[in-house]
Design a protein around this motif. Structure first.
Motif, short mmCIF file in Angstrom:
data_model
loop_
_atom_site.label_atom_id
_atom_site.label_comp_id
_atom_site.label_asym_id
_atom_site.label_seq_id
_atom_site.Cartn_x
_atom_site.Cartn_y
_atom_site.Cartn_z
N LEU A 28 23.25 66.25 -15.31
CA LEU A 28 24.61 66.23 -14.78
C LEU A 28 25.61 65.89 -15.89
CD1 LEU A 28 24.08 64.36 -11.38
CD2 LEU A 28 24.23 66.83 -11.79
N SER A 29 26.81 66.42 -15.75
CA SER A 29 27.86 66.20 -16.75
C SER A 29 29.19 65.95 -16.04
CB SER A 29 27.98 67.43 -17.65
OG SER A 29 29.18 67.38 -18.40
N ALA B 171 30.26 77.81 -8.83
CA ALA B 171 29.42 78.49 -7.84
C ALA B 171 27.99 78.63 -8.37
CB ALA B 171 30.01 79.86 -7.51
N SER B 172 27.86 79.03 -9.62
CA SER B 172 26.51 79.19 -10.21
C SER B 172 25.80 77.84 -10.29
CB SER B 172 26.60 79.80 -11.61
OG SER B 172 27.09 81.12 -11.53
N PHE B 173 26.56 76.79 -10.62
CA PHE B 173 25.97 75.45 -10.67
C PHE B 173 25.43 75.04 -9.30
CE2 PHE B 173 26.37 70.85 -10.05
CZ PHE B 173 25.55 70.39 -11.07
N LEU B 174 26.23 75.24 -8.25
CA LEU B 174 25.79 74.87 -6.89
C LEU B 174 24.58 75.69 -6.46
CD1 LEU B 174 29.17 74.34 -4.99
CD2 LEU B 174 27.52 72.59 -5.67
N LEU B 175 24.58 76.98 -6.77
CA LEU B 175 23.43 77.82 -6.39
C LEU B 175 22.16 77.35 -7.08
CD1 LEU B 175 24.91 81.46 -6.37
CD2 LEU B 175 24.06 80.15 -4.41
N ALA B 176 22.28 76.93 -8.35
CA ALA B 176 21.10 76.49 -9.10
C ALA B 176 20.63 75.11 -8.66
CB ALA B 176 21.42 76.48 -10.59
N ALA C 258 34.71 61.34 -12.44
CA ALA C 258 33.35 61.88 -12.61
C ALA C 258 32.54 61.06 -13.61
CB ALA C 258 33.43 63.35 -13.05
N VAL C 259 33.19 60.62 -14.69
CA VAL C 259 32.51 59.78 -15.69
C VAL C 259 32.02 58.48 -15.05
CG1 VAL C 259 32.90 58.35 -17.75
CG2 VAL C 259 33.68 60.73 -17.72
#
Length: 276
Positions: free
Chosen positions: A142-143, A151-156, A192-193
Motif C-alpha cells: 500500500l502507498s 479502478a485497476s488498483f481496486l480490481l487487483a 493517507a500517510v
C-alpha cells in the motif's frame, strides 16, 4: 427516513473541536449500523448495493473519521486514537448503541472500539481485516500516493484474477458511480500517510500477549473474508474466529479483499441472519 445511498445529504456534527462529515439513511428506530471505512477511502467507497439493501431494515450511518475526506481535524496515526474519535462522533450524534461494520482499517477500529467502548457496541461485522499483530500484516504493497489508475488498483486488490471475479469487480466499479450529486472529497495525502502508519503499527507483532485482548471482545461477531485476499491474508480471519469468544467466520470462494462486494447478495443474506 426515505433517503438512499445515492440521495442522503452530507451532514456535519461537531465533537470535541472536530467537524465530522456523515450521511444517514434507512429504517430508523432500531440499533443503527455504523460503517467504518477502509484505507484511503471516503463515504463514496461503500457499495450502494450493500448499503441500500441493509437500509431496508436498519438505519445506516456512513462517516469520515477525523481528517478524512470532508471531515475536519487531523487523521491520527494510531488505531486506538481513531477509535476514540469514532466514539466522540457517536456521542455527538447521541448514539447509545451501535452495530459496527468495519472493512479492513475499519475492522481494526471496530475491534478497538469494542474493547474501549464495549457498552456502546452491540454487534460487530468484520470485513477483510485482521487482529493486532496478525500474520503478514505489513501492508508494504500500500502507498499513500494517489493511484494513477484507481479502478485497476481496486480490481487487483478487491477481486481475484479469475474472469468471474474480475467481471464482478467491473460491476462493483459501476455501482460506485451511482451517486451523482454531493459526492465526497478525496482523501488527502497527509490523511493517507497517517492511516498507513496506523495500520502498519496495528500489524506489527507485539513482544508479549499477541492475541490476548481478543478474548475481551465478547460481542457477537461476524467475520467475512475472501479466500484469495492479497491485502490481509485469509489466515487472519481464522485467527480472529479462533480467538474471539463469540464469532463466526464465512470465507467466500475465488474472491479478494472485497469479497463482500463480489458475493454481495449472499453476503446480505448472511448479515440478515446475523443481525436477526
Amino acid at each position: 427516513m426515505t433517503h438512499s445511498h445515492e440521495t442522503a445529504p452530507t451532514q456535519f456534527v461537531d465533537a470535541e473541536g472536530i467537524r465530522y462529515a456523515y450521511r444517514r439513511f434507512g429504517k430508523s428506530g432500531g440499533v443503527p449500523l455504523l460503517f467504518l471505512e477502509y484505507f484511503n477511502s471516503n463515504m463514496d467507497g461503500w457499495d450502494p448495493l450493500v448499503t441500500n439493501a441493509l437500509a431496508a431494515d436498519h438505519e445506516v450511518i456512513l462517516f469520515n473519521n477525523a481528517g478524512v475526506a470532508s471531515s475536519g481535524g487531523e487523521t491520527s496515526a494510531a488505531v486506538p486514537e481513531m477509535a476514540e474519535r469514532c466514539a466522540a462522533f457517536c456521542r455527538a450524534l447521541g448514539l447509545s448503541a451501535i452495530n459496527v461494520v468495519g472493512f479492513s482499517l475499519g475492522g481494526m477500529i471496530s475491534q478497538q472500539l469494542a474493547l474501549d467502548h464495549s457498552r456502546v457496541v452491540e454487534r460487530i461485522i468484520l470485513l477483510g481485516t485482521g487482529p493486532r499483530g496478525g500474520e503478514g500484516m505489513t501492508f508494504t504493497e500500500l502507498s499513500p500516493e494517489e493511484q494513477s489508475d484507481p479502478a485497476s488498483f481496486l480490481l487487483a486488490a478487491f477481486f481475484s484474477p479469475s474472469d468471474a471475479s474480475q467481471s464482478a469487480g467491473r460491476e462493483y466499479l459501476k455501482r460506485l458511480e451511482s451517486r451523482k450529486e454531493d459526492r465526497d472529497l478525496p482523501v488527502s495525502r497527509d490523511s493517507a500517510v497517517a492511516q498507513l502508519a496506523a495500520i502498519r503499527e496495528w500489524g506489527a507483532i507485539p513482544t508479549t500477549g499477541r492475541y490476548a485482548k481478543l478474548k475481551e471482545i465478547t460481542h457477537p461477531t461476524l467475520i467475512v473474508h475472501g479466500n484469495k485476499d492479497i491485502v490481509v491474508s485469509p489466515v487472519n480471519a481464522l485467527i480472529l474466529a479462533e480467538q474471539l469468544p463469540n464469532a463466526q467466520l464465512i470465507v467466500y470462494p475465488d474472491s479478494g479483499h472485497g469479497a463482500q462486494y463480489q458475493h454481495a447478495r449472499l453476503f446480505l443474506e448472511h448479515v440478515k441472519l446475523f443481525l436477526s
